[in-house]
Structures are given as structure tokens and as C-alpha cells.
Design an enzyme around this catalytic site. Structure first.
Site: not given
Ligand code: UDP
Length: 323
Positions: A144, A147-148, A173, A186, A209, A272, A275
Site C-alpha cells: 500500500y 503503491g501510493k 485517518n 480501529v 497515536t 506506525p 501520526r
Molecule cells: N488497532 C487496534 N485494534 C483494532 C484495529 C486497529 O488497536 O482492532 C490499531 C492499529 O494497530 C493501529 C491503529 O489502531 O495502531 C489504527 O489502525 P487502522 O487499521 O485503523 O489504520 P492505520 O492508521 O494503521 O492504517
């Protein structure tokens, strides 16, 4: 009134964008292969004679005489984009080339949906557009992220070599109604889990974060950027209100009045640590300003999930995390 193409138009962001553009009086074509988007997301728009949904894979060429192209087609949640990683790269590379070729053919303006993921696991915090990022080109997120990043380079080369009029938002996000409850992100995971009385799956210790932007604010930024008179270069769009994942879990537990416990799972590879967008450029250039505070946005999202009886089935993240 313009004729506008939205690739990924049946996805989460795409469907909100189509709605906004129709509301403004435009004719809108949503192009989507429905692999991560769904017909249900745009069912309410199909009543309009100015809207059409075309089922098509963006890696195959297509042709529509349009004035604007929003290229949003790509899986966007980590579990979704890692399911078929080679395809994820191809969608972002070939799909973006097809969008840019169409822009060149019809002299249409092309907005390429880029992402905060181009910054990788950032060493500079918060992230301004000038930061070049820290991406692991061999990691699980590379399909991803790279790719982006390649899509960004295509956008700039089509601008320089072919004089295509381009716009390049980097989307942070975003959450809101019509997030796919099963795509493993998340916000959607926590809401589904809280509404269903399941444990909330926090990955790692939850100290990482993110900065969450309500979908209406983000869409407003996309439209402002597209209609800005000239290309201002890459532009962060998002809400700089940063919080830890654990704080988010607690907020959602509170808002849903859930009795769910918090369960800690291993942190996915390459996740990460922090962010937050610097949005000074978007503020100064576009007058962009996120207006919906987190609590209000989460309330609307929770209400919409509850209205669709989401939470009656398990969240995808809970299955993936334990797999
Ligand atoms: N995350 C979590 N529990 C979940 C899904 C995601 O703690 O059920 C965490 C994930 O590890 C990340 C953050 O939440 O640190 C945001 O995850 P998401 O997949 O929404 O987007 P990302 O910003 O990582 O692309």
C-alpha cells in the site's frame, strides 16, 4: 455543473464524495469493482438520474468523457490491502496510470487520493508535507505505502511531461458512517465490538497515536482542493487532534455505555507509532478547517452502526488478531 468520475465511488469515502457532488448539482459516475466497496453504500444515490454506478476494475482501461476525476479506488484498511498485496500495488500503480491517461485524453483534472501512509512510521512528528517519510519497502505495509508513493510519482510525471492538471491530497485517518464494519479498522472494530458486547481489541499497549477526521470534514477538503484554481502540490488533509488508541477505546466504551473489557493483542508488524498531520498548508491555501469534534463524530458513527444492526456479528479485527 460538471460530469465527474469517482473511482472507488462505492467505498466509504467515495460514497460520501458522490453524495456531496450530487448535492452540488453535478453528474456523477461511480466506478467500482465492489471488492471492498458495496452497492449498499450508494443505493440511496441510484434514485438520482444524475448518478450511475459502473462495475469495473480500474486496472483495466476505461473511458468516460468527464471534466473531473477523483481517483479513490484502492483497498485502504491494513487487513484488506494485505489480503492480496500484489493486487494492492497494481491497483495503485496501474489504476492511477489509467486515471491519469483518462485525464490527459479528456483534459480532465485528476485528484489522486494519496495517504499519510506515504510517511510510513514517521521519525518527524507531526508530519508536514515536506517530510519525505520512513517507509519499509520490504514490510507488510509496503504494498500500500509504496503503491501510493509510486502513484504520487506518476501524478507528478504526468503533470510535468503530459501537462495533466493534478491535485494530490494526503488523507489521514478518517471515520464516519458507512465504514465497512468488517474491514478491520480501529474505529469500526471498536464500535462493532462495543455494540456487540465483545472485548475491544487493542493492538500493542495502545500507546500508538492516530488523529481522526470525521468524513464530512475530509470530503470538504477534497472538494476544496479539486476546485482550487491551481495545483498547490501535495497537501495533508485530516484532523490534527491526536490521541492514543487506548484513549479511543475508552472514548468509544464511554459513548456506547458498553461493559466490554479491553483486551490487548500483539501489535501488527510495521504499525506506525504516531501520526498527526500538519494542516497549515490546507488551512492557508483552501481555508480548510475540520469542524466536527471527535465525540460528535463518534456519536453519529455509533448511531449509524446501531441503526444498521452492526455489532450483531464479530468484527474482523478480532478474528485476524487471534489468527
Ligand atoms: N488497532 C487496534 N485494534 C483494532 C484495529 C486497529 O488497536 O482492532 C490499531 C492499529 O494497530 C493501529 C491503529 O489502531 O495502531 C489504527 O489502525 P487502522 O487499521 O485503523 O489504520 P492505520 O492508521 O494503521 O492504517
Amino acid at each position: 455543473m460538471m460530469r465527474i468520475l469517482v473511482t472507488g465511488g462505492a467505498g466509504f469515502l467515495g460514497s460520501h464524495l458522490c453524495e456531496r457532488l450530487l448535492h452540488e448539482g453535478h453528474e456523477v459516475i461511480a466506478l467500482d469493482d465492489l471488492s471492498t466497496g458495496s452497492r449498499a453504500n450508494v443505493a440511496h444515490l441510484l434514485r438520482s438520474r444524475r448518478f450511475s454506478l459502473v462495475e469495473h476494475d480500474v486496472t483495466n482501461p476505461y473511458d468516460f468523457a468527464v471534466q473531473r476525476i477523483y481517483n479513490l479506488a484502492s483497498p485502504a484498511s491494513p487487513p484488506q490491502y494485505q489480503r492480496d498485496p500484489v493486487r494492492t500495488t497494481m491497483i495503485n500503480v496501474i489504476g492511477t496510470r489509467n486515471a491519469l491517461d483518462l485525464g490527459r485524453r479528456h483534459r480532465a483534472r485528476v485528484l489522486q487520493a494519496s495517504t499519510s501512509e506515504v510517511y510510513g512510521d514517521p521519525e518527524v512528528h507531526p508530519q508536514p508535507e515536506s517530510y519525505r517519510g520512513s517507509v519499509d519497502s520490504t514490510g507488510l505495509r509496503a504494498c500500500y505505502d509504496e503503491g501510493k508513493r509510486c502513484a504520487e510519482s506518476l501524478v507528478m510525471d504526468y503533470k510535468r511531461k503530459c501537462f495533466v492538471d493534478v491535485r494530490l491530497p494526503r488523507i489521514f485517518n478518517t471515520y464516519g458512517p458507512r465504514m465497512d464494519p468488517e474491514d478491520g479498522r480501529v474505529v469500526s472494530n471498536f464500535i462493532v465490538q462495543a455494540l456487540g458486547g465483545e472485548d475491544l481489541t487493542v493492538y500493542g499497549d495502545g500507546s500508538q497515536t492516530r488523529s481522526f477526521c470525521y468524513v464530512d470534514d475530509l470530503i470538504d477538503g477534497l472538494v476544496r482542493l479539486m476546485e482550487h484554481a491551481e495545483d498547490p502540490g501535495p497537501m495533508n488533509l485530516g484532523n490534527p487532534a491526536e490521541m492514543t488508541v487506548l484513549e479511543l477505546a475508552e472514548e468509544i466504551r464511554k459513548l456506547t455505555k458498553s461493559q466490554s473489557q479491553i483486551l490487548f493483542h500483539p501489535l501488527p508488524e510495521g504499525d506506525p507509532k504516531q501520526r498527526r498531520p500538519v494542516i497549515d498548508k490546507a488551512r492557508a491555501t483552501l481555508g480548510f478547517e475540520p469542524r466536527v469534534p471527535l465525540q460528535k463524530g463518534l456519536r453519529r458513527t455509533i448511531e449509524s452502526f446501531a441503526a444498521h444492526a452492526v455489532g450483531k456479528r464479530p468484527a474482523r479485527g478480532s478474528r485476524l488478531a487471534t489468527a
